[in-house]
Write a protein that holds these residues in place. Structure first.
Motif, PDB file in Angstrom:
ATOM      1  N   THR A 177       4.410  -1.822  10.533  1.00 20.25           N
ATOM      2  CA  THR A 177       3.504  -0.774  11.017  1.00 20.25           C
ATOM      3  C   THR A 177       3.438   0.392  10.044  1.00 20.25           C
ATOM      4  O   THR A 177       2.355   0.936   9.783  1.00 20.25           O
ATOM      5  N   ALA A 178       4.579   0.778   9.502  1.00 22.88           N
ATOM      6  CA  ALA A 178       4.608   1.874   8.532  1.00 22.88           C
ATOM      7  C   ALA A 178       3.807   1.513   7.280  1.00 22.88           C
ATOM      8  O   ALA A 178       3.044   2.340   6.756  1.00 22.88           O
ATOM      9  N   TYR A 179       3.968   0.279   6.805  1.00 25.22           N
ATOM     10  CA  TYR A 179       3.204  -0.169   5.648  1.00 25.22           C
ATOM     11  C   TYR A 179       1.703  -0.173   5.958  1.00 25.22           C
ATOM     12  O   TYR A 179       0.883   0.223   5.117  1.00 25.22           O
ATOM     13  N   ALA A 180       1.346  -0.658   7.145  1.00 32.34           N
ATOM     14  CA  ALA A 180      -0.057  -0.690   7.536  1.00 32.34           C
ATOM     15  C   ALA A 180      -0.641   0.712   7.604  1.00 32.34           C
ATOM     16  O   ALA A 180      -1.797   0.937   7.224  1.00 32.34           O
ATOM     17  N   MET A 181       0.154   1.671   8.063  1.00 34.88           N
ATOM     18  CA  MET A 181      -0.322   3.045   8.146  1.00 34.88           C
ATOM     19  C   MET A 181      -0.592   3.622   6.754  1.00 34.88           C
ATOM     20  O   MET A 181      -1.612   4.294   6.526  1.00 34.88           O
ATOM     21  N   LEU A 182       0.305   3.340   5.802  1.00 35.25           N
ATOM     22  CA  LEU A 182       0.081   3.817   4.435  1.00 35.25           C
ATOM     23  C   LEU A 182      -1.167   3.174   3.838  1.00 35.25           C
ATOM     24  O   LEU A 182      -1.950   3.831   3.149  1.00 35.25           O
ATOM     25  N   GLY A 183      -1.339   1.878   4.092  1.00 34.39           N
ATOM     26  CA  GLY A 183      -2.543   1.212   3.628  1.00 34.39           C
ATOM     27  C   GLY A 183      -3.791   1.782   4.275  1.00 34.39           C
ATOM     28  O   GLY A 183      -4.846   1.909   3.642  1.00 34.39           O
ATOM     29  N   TRP A 184      -3.682   2.145   5.547  1.00 35.19           N
ATOM     30  CA  TRP A 184      -4.811   2.749   6.274  1.00 35.19           C
ATOM     31  C   TRP A 184      -5.202   4.082   5.652  1.00 35.19           C
ATOM     32  O   TRP A 184      -6.386   4.371   5.470  1.00 35.19           O
ATOM     33  N   TRP A 185      -4.219   4.903   5.337  1.00 36.92           N
ATOM     34  CA  TRP A 185      -4.514   6.188   4.687  1.00 36.92           C
ATOM     35  C   TRP A 185      -5.202   5.970   3.343  1.00 36.92           C
ATOM     36  O   TRP A 185      -6.151   6.677   3.001  1.00 36.92           O
ATOM     37  N   ASP A 186      -4.712   4.976   2.592  1.00 30.29           N
ATOM     38  CA  ASP A 186      -5.350   4.646   1.314  1.00 30.29           C
ATOM     39  C   ASP A 186      -6.819   4.285   1.525  1.00 30.29           C
ATOM     40  O   ASP A 186      -7.708   4.781   0.828  1.00 30.29           O
ATOM     41  N   MET A 187      -7.067   3.386   2.473  1.00 30.96           N
ATOM     42  CA  MET A 187      -8.438   2.927   2.696  1.00 30.96           C
ATOM     43  C   MET A 187      -9.323   4.044   3.230  1.00 30.96           C
ATOM     44  O   MET A 187     -10.515   4.135   2.866  1.00 30.96           O
ATOM     45  N   PHE A 188      -8.784   4.888   4.080  1.00 30.94           N
ATOM     46  CA  PHE A 188      -9.551   6.031   4.579  1.00 30.94           C
ATOM     47  C   PHE A 188     -10.029   6.892   3.410  1.00 30.94           C
ATOM     48  O   PHE A 188     -11.199   7.287   3.342  1.00 30.94           O
ATOM     49  N   MET A 189      -9.130   7.180   2.475  1.00 33.52           N
ATOM     50  CA  MET A 189      -9.492   7.979   1.307  1.00 33.52           C
ATOM     51  C   MET A 189     -10.517   7.254   0.436  1.00 33.52           C
ATOM     52  O   MET A 189     -11.480   7.860  -0.055  1.00 33.52           O
ATOM     53  N   LYS A 190     -10.326   5.959   0.250  1.00 34.09           N
ATOM     54  CA  LYS A 190     -11.240   5.208  -0.619  1.00 34.09           C
ATOM     55  C   LYS A 190     -12.653   5.185  -0.051  1.00 34.09           C
ATOM     56  O   LYS A 190     -13.631   5.255  -0.810  1.00 34.09           O
ATOM     57  N   GLN A 191     -12.781   5.081   1.269  1.00 33.59           N
ATOM     58  CA  GLN A 191     -14.095   5.001   1.892  1.00 33.59           C
ATOM     59  C   GLN A 191     -14.755   6.366   2.064  1.00 33.59           C
ATOM     60  O   GLN A 191     -15.983   6.481   1.954  1.00 33.59           O
TER      61      GLN A 191
END
Length: 325
Positions: A173-187
């Motif tokens: 879940t922690a890894y998914a959250m970091l990936g989510w923040w990355d994708m939020f910024m990218k989009q």
């Protein structure tokens, strides 16, 4: 951070596999898993991290999960009510250490000290042999729950392969959250995302993919220029600019000094900036004001020459990861 976990723009980034530079999701195995998922929400992003690990993938759990997700009948741990309850959120598959612990405790009635020891065996990838020491206790407890010997052996063998390595859900879940923040910024903030990734990325292949992706999407990649560059990458209104550290012959200390200067006459007056550093700037055309015919040709990227206008001159890189213009 107050970032919604149902943001459609972010979710669509994962659904389109726009995952270059996204923490934990830009690898081939995770990308393949996302591609096979018929629907993706944040929950599936958590599972995708676990599904890519050796435990589920080697035990067949990853394939079975994806088949069940697509509505196909697949083997799973649903033939006992306790197992069905433990795996109801993961399509009948055991993906997480927490699920393994529940099986050992609720189905095999093992002591918590043994359960925790087996958890450590999994988390440290100690392997199948370490599992076998607990087979007698596991068998005895499972018989109390009404399992036949054949069922016990089938379950144990699956858990033993799972024990090669599997995540705990909190970690996934922690890894998914970091990936989510990355994708939020990218989009939502692509230039800020690209600038940050290029600044802190240590993998040359990933940097290559990011640069090529930027050019394909119409962003400009500017070369290092005296008075305009900083130590590392810098966001421009329509792209990014290479930093002094990108120039062959310029080290971190010199790059920091150069970032503080704006006038060329200060180059010869500043302690720590010698003749070799100035020659490096000249060789990289960093002292020229004319950017119209300049190329971005970092020493790190021998096969990547990018026109400042955003077109590619020669790209001899097969990144295989950029599917979307």
């Amino acid at each position: 951070y107050k970032i919604s976990l149902d943001d459609e723009k972010t979710l669509n980034g994962f659904r389109k596999l726009d995952i270059s530079g996204i923490f934990q999701y830009d690898g081939d195995s995770t990308k393949s898993i996302l591609r096979q998922m018929p629907h993706i929400e944040f929950k599936e992003l958590i599972d995708a991290i676990a599904l890519s690990k050796p435990g589920p993938s080697h035990s067949g759990g990853t394939s079975a999960y994806l088949e069940s997700m697509r509505g196909k009948k697949s083997s799973g741990f649903t033939w006992h009510p306790i197992l069905a309850d433990i795996t109801k959120e993961t399509y009948g598959q055991i993906l997480y250490q927490e699920q393994l612990m529940r099986v050992l405790r609720e189905l095999a009635h093992m002591a918590w000290v043994d359960v925790d020891t087996i958890r450590r065996v999994v988390s440290k990838s100690i392997g199948e042999q370490a599992f076998d020491a607990y087979l007698p206790k596991f068998s005895s407890g499972c018989k109390e729950s009404g399992l036949a010997q054949q069922q016990i052996e089938k379950l144990w063998n699956a858990l033993k392969v799972f024990g090669r390595y599997a995540f705990n859900k909190s970690h996934s879940t922690a890894y998914a959250m970091l990936g989510w923040w990355d994708m939020f910024m990218k989009q939502h903030y692509p230039l800020e995302f690209y600038t940050a990734k290029l600044t802190y990325e240590n993998n040359v292949d990933t940097e290559r993919r990011i640069l090529k992706e930027m050019v394909k999407r119409g962003y400009r990649v500017y070369p290092p220029k005296f008075g305009k560059s900083v130590e590392s990458w810098k966001k421009e209104p329509d792209g990014v600019r290479g930093g002094y550290i990108s120039i062959k012959g310029i080290g971190e200390k010199t790059a920091k000094l150069l970032s503080s200067l704006k006038r060329r006459e200060d180059l010869l007056k500043t302690k720590g900036i010698g003749k070799k550093a100035i020659e490096s700037l000249e060789n990289a055309n960093a002292l020229s004001d004319d950017e119209s015919h300049d190329f971005f040709n970092l020493s790190l990227f021998d096969n990547l020459d990018l026109l400042v206008e955003g077109r590619t001159k020669t790209v001899d890189i097969d990144d295989g990861a950029n599917e979307y213009p």
